[in-house]
Scaffold this active site. Structure first.
Site, PDB file in Angstrom:
ATOM      1  N   TYR A   1      -7.470 142.373 109.990  1.00  0.00           N
ATOM      2  CA  TYR A   1      -7.270 142.223 111.445  1.00  0.00           C
ATOM      3  C   TYR A   1      -8.130 141.375 112.280  1.00  0.00           C
ATOM      4  O   TYR A   1      -7.826 140.692 112.881  1.00  0.00           O
ATOM      5  CB  TYR A   1      -7.755 143.900 111.956  1.00  0.00           C
ATOM      6  CG  TYR A   1      -7.638 143.864 113.361  1.00  0.00           C
ATOM      7  CD1 TYR A   1      -6.563 143.559 114.281  1.00  0.00           C
ATOM      8  CD2 TYR A   1      -8.822 144.293 114.108  1.00  0.00           C
ATOM      9  CE1 TYR A   1      -6.616 143.578 115.652  1.00  0.00           C
ATOM     10  CE2 TYR A   1      -8.854 144.572 115.499  1.00  0.00           C
ATOM     11  CZ  TYR A   1      -7.946 144.132 116.181  1.00  0.00           C
ATOM     12  OH  TYR A   1      -7.849 144.339 117.380  1.00  0.00           O
TER      13      TYR A   1
ATOM     14  N   LYS B   1      -6.867 137.765 113.905  1.00  0.00           N
ATOM     15  CA  LYS B   1      -6.884 137.752 115.134  1.00  0.00           C
ATOM     16  C   LYS B   1      -7.717 136.209 115.540  1.00  0.00           C
ATOM     17  O   LYS B   1      -7.303 135.700 116.504  1.00  0.00           O
ATOM     18  CB  LYS B   1      -7.591 139.025 116.024  1.00  0.00           C
ATOM     19  CG  LYS B   1      -6.568 140.323 116.082  1.00  0.00           C
ATOM     20  CD  LYS B   1      -5.671 139.801 116.887  1.00  0.00           C
ATOM     21  CE  LYS B   1      -5.950 139.775 118.516  1.00  0.00           C
ATOM     22  NZ  LYS B   1      -4.818 140.178 119.206  1.00  0.00           N
TER      23      LYS B   1
END
Length: 596
Positions: free
Chosen positions: A337, A341
């Site tokens: 994640y 990002k």
């Protein structure tokens, strides 16, 4: 997204034309904490060696100071009627800075919002709803808010907006204000648009495409895949590739004054110290570049495309989870994640051209502090599984350093940072990129042991009940410093609670015992998996600088500061968790789970 669609999506992207281009010292006085130490097992990094080099799909590129400020004495709201829309609370006495701000015009937030048109992705998500509600409540003369909704057709998109936004309890203040005209008011402002951020041109039909590109002033990208252990292809698609495609779409918008992207403070990775509000350059990693090859975002995308093509289908899901974690840790991030990002930010910065860009990075977003009422939350957020598992008597211990700062920020304050930054840079509309941290760790830190202490006190006074309606008794949390010692303890604890650790009696039922053993094993595995996911944050040593956010607050007028509060020093964390957040979890998470 199935494997075939994901593969074609990544391959399609790979063939597209893209640019190449002091910690505070906090003393803990707690004596009731029982900590366990052990040598932690070292992380096993999966090597990428053995995967063939993805030459077939390599991209072709065109040539184109933290201040120590004591927390104020403001307390969180005491009015616990969760439907009460009044602004209540104890105001701090005016400071010299407050009086000076009286003479300034401020950022011009309301003037900016009025008659502006917005496009918001991820509109049915937690933070996006809080943002939409705030805009409609404070600026009823706002123009259209186009909501990109994933649905099979326009009618289904409209139904999702009616069910998940217009019918949501969060909007009760607007319901009270407009009464019978509420639905018509909402539909006059909210425009559902069938689309998908993971498709070219957002999957938007021709008519909507023309309208949006002619009318939209601001694009807010709130869509993301936030699963910490997601498959690498799914995380790349949502968090890296999709923002780049949305930015490309934004360049078609004739009136665009700002592209605002929502990220996370944890893109900064696993580095101790104060982490600054700095935009990513393409190829940055979170490790010493002299000992590691430079991160190549396009290579990562091609790598995944090749894996999907070459791996046996039954191996794809697990292998893509493993390779995502391995690549993240190889470059200094804690999970897929965070890395995807961060790469999404790189793509935006590299491809922005003259588009004005603002990136807002919240930390751990939790329930609303004040507006539109205290304690509203959607879903089980990052800290909440720990709190609720503890309250249910299922988490007597945890893998965490009790003095670790858990950076928490209420959703309504994040929405205010977004709106204030949007107005400031939307008015200027200069082709720059600006980053804002919405985070508490340098201005008003709260430690892991504090949160567990507040939870213990709350559940001791207001215990949850079990399936038989009996009150669940809780004890102090025990803290472990290694996954091995934690795993051993939790397995033994579950066996003892189930009675399986006792001798098998003559009247025991083998089948029943076997089922109970399987259930205990699943429960232990679930808790250990949770601990492993949280481990990087449970021992996190960084703090997030929020100097740009502080400067933004100082530029706001007193009236704007009251209407769009962003000062995290105003939160008393004990009061917030005991009187706002945990009651909000009981109302909006536990009750909803029980009813469904």
């Amino acid at each position: 997204m199935d494997v075939n669609r994901m593969s074609s999506f990544l391959l399609g992207f790979a063939s597209a034309t893209l640019p190449c281009k002091s910690s505070m010292m906090i003393a803990s006085t707690r004596t009731a904490t029982r900590a366990h130490s052990n040598q932690g097992a070292s992380n096993t990094f999966l090597s990428s060696k053995g995967f063939r080099e993805p030459f077939l799909h390599l991209l072709r590129f065109p040539q184109n100071n933290v201040r120590d400020i004591a927390p104020s004495q403001n307390m969180a709201i005491k009015d616990m009627d969760n439907r009460n829309c009044r602004d209540v609370g104890v105001a701090a006495p005016p400071t010299i800075m407050d009086m000076a701000r009286e003479w300034r015009d401020g950022v011009g937030i309301i003037d900016f919002l009025e008659r502006r048109n917005f496009l918001i992705t991820g509109a049915t998500g937690f933070l996006a709803k809080v943002l939409i509600e705030k805009i409609l409540r404070v600026a009823p003369n706002v123009g259209k808010i186009f909501l990109l909704i994933k649905a099979k057709d326009e009618q289904a998109a409209m139904q999702r907006v009616k069910n998940e936004i217009i019918g949501c309890e969060l909007f009760i203040c607007l319901q009270q204000k407009y009464g019978e005209e509420y639905t018509s008011f909402m539909l006059s402002k909210l425009v559902p648009v069938k689309g998908d951020i993971q498709e070219s041109n957002m999957g938007i039909g021709n008519d909507s495409f023309r309208q949006i590109t002619q009318e939209v002033d601001v694009i807010v990208n709130s869509a993301a895949n936030t699963t910490l252990d997601e498959r690498y292809d799914a995380a790349l698609a949502a968090n890296t590739i999709a923002p780049s495609w949305l930015l490309r779409f934004a360049k078609n918008c004739k009136k665009l004054s700002l592209f605002l992207h929502l990220s996370t403070t944890y893109v900064n990775g696993e580095r101790p110290g104060i982490l600054m509000e700095k935009a990513f350059e393409m190829g940055e990693s979170r490790i010493d570049s002299s000992t590691q090859s430079k991160l190549d975002v396009h290579h990562e995308i091609s790598l995944v495309s090749d894996l999907i093509e070459t791996l046996p289908p039954n191996e794809v899901p697990q292998k893509l989870k493993e390779i995502g974690l391995a690549r993240a840790r190889m470059y200094g991030w804690q999970n897929v994640y965070e890395m995807t990002k961060a790469m999404g930010e790189m793509m935006i910065n590299a491809d922005r051209g003259r588009v004005p860009v603002v990136i807002v990075r919240p930390s751990v977003i939790e329930s609303t502090f004040r507006e539109p009422f205290p304690g509203w939350i959607q879903g089980n957020r990052m800290v909440d599984p720990l709190i609720l598992s503890y309250g249910k008597g299922r988490l007597p211990c945890f893998l965490v350093d009790p003095d670790t700062v858990l950076d928490v920020v209420p959703a309504d304050l994040v929405a205010n940072v977004i709106i204030a930054a949007m107005a400031k840079h939307g008015i200027a509309a200069s082709p720059s990129i600006d980053v804002y941290h919405a985070a508490s760790s340098t201005v008003n830190p709260v430690m892991a042991c504090d949160i567990f202490d507040y939870s213990r006190d709350y559940f001791a006074a207001s215990p949850l009940t079990d399936d038989q309606g009996d009150e669940i008794q809780i004890t102090d949390v025990e803290y472990f410093s290694s996954i091995d010692s934690f795993s051993s303890y939790i397995q033994k604890y579950i066996l003892e609670k189930s009675g399986l650790s006792k001798e098998i009696g003559p009247n025991s039922n083998p089948k029943q015992r076997s089922r109970l053993e399987a259930r205990c094993k699943r429960m232990a595995e679930s808790i250990i998996h949770l601990a492993k996911l949280y481990e990087p944050y449970a021992f996190y040593r960084a703090r997030f600088d929020s100097w740009n956010t502080r400067k933004l607050m100082e530029q706001m007028s007193t009236k704007e500061g009251n209407k769009f509060p962003i000062d995290l020093r105003s939160i008393n964390w004990e009061d917030y968790f005991a009187n706002v957040h945990i009651p909000g979890l009981k109302r909006h998470v536990i009750k909803k789970a029980s009813s469904s």
